[in-house]
Design a protein around this motif. Structure first.
Motif, PDB file in Angstrom:
ATOM      1  N   GLU A  29      44.103  31.696  37.790  1.00  0.00           N
ATOM      2  CA  GLU A  29      44.209  31.133  39.093  1.00  0.00           C
ATOM      3  C   GLU A  29      44.167  31.780  40.157  1.00  0.00           C
ATOM      4  OE1 GLU A  29      48.091  29.178  38.848  1.00  0.00           O
ATOM      5  OE2 GLU A  29      47.800  28.787  36.594  1.00  0.00           O
ATOM      6  N   ALA A  30      44.252  32.883  40.313  1.00  0.00           N
ATOM      7  CA  ALA A  30      44.227  33.686  41.731  1.00  0.00           C
ATOM      8  C   ALA A  30      44.246  35.428  41.373  1.00  0.00           C
ATOM      9  CB  ALA A  30      45.309  33.411  42.710  1.00  0.00           C
ATOM     10  N   ALA A  33      34.479  44.192  45.200  1.00  0.00           N
ATOM     11  CA  ALA A  33      34.771  42.814  46.225  1.00  0.00           C
ATOM     12  C   ALA A  33      34.674  41.579  45.646  1.00  0.00           C
ATOM     13  CB  ALA A  33      33.177  43.065  46.655  1.00  0.00           C
ATOM     14  N   GLU A  34      34.658  41.260  44.620  1.00  0.00           N
ATOM     15  CA  GLU A  34      35.024  39.892  44.027  1.00  0.00           C
ATOM     16  C   GLU A  34      36.377  39.742  43.867  1.00  0.00           C
ATOM     17  OE1 GLU A  34      33.175  39.997  40.069  1.00  0.00           O
ATOM     18  OE2 GLU A  34      31.093  39.946  40.863  1.00  0.00           O
ATOM     19  N   HIS A  35      37.138  40.684  43.549  1.00  0.00           N
ATOM     20  CA  HIS A  35      38.604  40.821  43.394  1.00  0.00           C
ATOM     21  C   HIS A  35      39.064  40.698  44.790  1.00  0.00           C
ATOM     22  CE1 HIS A  35      42.777  42.639  43.122  1.00  0.00           C
ATOM     23  NE2 HIS A  35      42.693  41.902  41.947  1.00  0.00           N
ATOM     24  N   SER A  94      39.581  35.473  37.292  1.00  0.00           N
ATOM     25  CA  SER A  94      39.138  36.128  36.180  1.00  0.00           C
ATOM     26  C   SER A  94      39.497  35.523  34.718  1.00  0.00           C
ATOM     27  CB  SER A  94      39.296  37.652  35.968  1.00  0.00           C
ATOM     28  OG  SER A  94      40.544  37.787  35.825  1.00  0.00           O
ATOM     29  N   ALA A  95      39.188  35.775  33.676  1.00  0.00           N
ATOM     30  CA  ALA A  95      40.093  35.142  32.468  1.00  0.00           C
ATOM     31  C   ALA A  95      41.470  35.819  32.459  1.00  0.00           C
ATOM     32  CB  ALA A  95      39.147  35.599  31.167  1.00  0.00           C
ATOM     33  N   ASP A 132      22.022  40.872  47.191  1.00  0.00           N
ATOM     34  CA  ASP A 132      22.872  40.522  48.238  1.00  0.00           C
ATOM     35  C   ASP A 132      24.277  40.563  48.080  1.00  0.00           C
ATOM     36  OD1 ASP A 132      20.597  39.529  49.996  1.00  0.00           O
ATOM     37  OD2 ASP A 132      20.941  37.458  48.956  1.00  0.00           O
ATOM     38  N   SER A 133      24.732  41.787  47.462  1.00  0.00           N
ATOM     39  CA  SER A 133      26.053  42.381  47.191  1.00  0.00           C
ATOM     40  C   SER A 133      26.698  41.737  45.735  1.00  0.00           C
ATOM     41  CB  SER A 133      26.730  42.046  48.436  1.00  0.00           C
ATOM     42  OG  SER A 133      26.544  42.742  49.497  1.00  0.00           O
ATOM     43  N   GLN A 134      25.938  41.008  45.230  1.00  0.00           N
ATOM     44  CA  GLN A 134      26.240  40.209  43.926  1.00  0.00           C
ATOM     45  C   GLN A 134      25.771  41.041  42.919  1.00  0.00           C
ATOM     46  OE1 GLN A 134      28.514  37.437  43.790  1.00  0.00           O
ATOM     47  NE2 GLN A 134      28.665  38.042  45.856  1.00  0.00           N
TER      48      GLN A 134
END
Length: 167
Positions: free
Chosen positions: A129-130, A116-118, A124-125, A54-56
């Protein structure tokens, strides 16, 4: 005792009878003949078996196939036709993002999901925050840390991802 499992892989539906202990990785390779997904450590540590569910991105060696019902599984075999996957493959070629190629299918699938996550603003570490507007090399390396390359082609991998992220 085998159970009936319905899987959707690369846009096709499959009805299988599987031992409930069979991993998605073994199902893809041994039951569906999709051998592009590689078995590296078989412990979820190397990322060679990364596919999209599912795209993950997931490590298919850790996911029981029976738990993947009602999910769309995307493997390296479908990446050339994928909106971003084809560009990622081309960039990996252009930037020598592989040497032996064993990790490449997992690297490419992971890259597609990571981009896609970005874009979705997932932290991320490196940027807790964003997500920044552009991916830095440090951020790319951190977000791809679950995919190992024994040959050490990391500079080419990062360059390929940077090119796709900027386009």
């Amino acid at each position: 005792m085998n159970v009936s499992v319905q899987l959707r892989v690369n846009g096709m539906s499959y009805e299988l009878e599987l031992d409930p202990r069979v991993s998605l990785l073994d199902c893809l390779r041994e039951h569906l003949g999709l051998t592009g997904t590689k078995k590296g450590c078989d412990q979820g540590a190397c990322g060679a078996c990364t596919v999209l569910a599912d795209s993950q991105r997931i490590n298919s060696c850790l996911a029981p196939a029976v738990q993947c019902e009602d999910m769309e599984i995307t493997t390296i075999e479908a990446m050339a036709a994928h909106e971003v996957g084809g560009r990622v493959q081309d960039a990996f070629l252009a930037h020598d993002g592989f040497q032996c190629g064993y990790c490449t299918s997992g690297q490419i699938c992971s890259t597609v999901a990571m981009l896609a996550e970005h874009r979705a603003g997932m932290p991320s570490a490196v940027s807790p925050e964003a997500s920044p507007a552009a991916l830095t090399d440090a951020e790319i390396r951190e977000r791809m840390a679950g995919n190992l390359c024994r040959c050490g082609a990391y500079n080419g991998i990062v360059a390929a991802i940077r090119e796709v992220a900027r386009s």
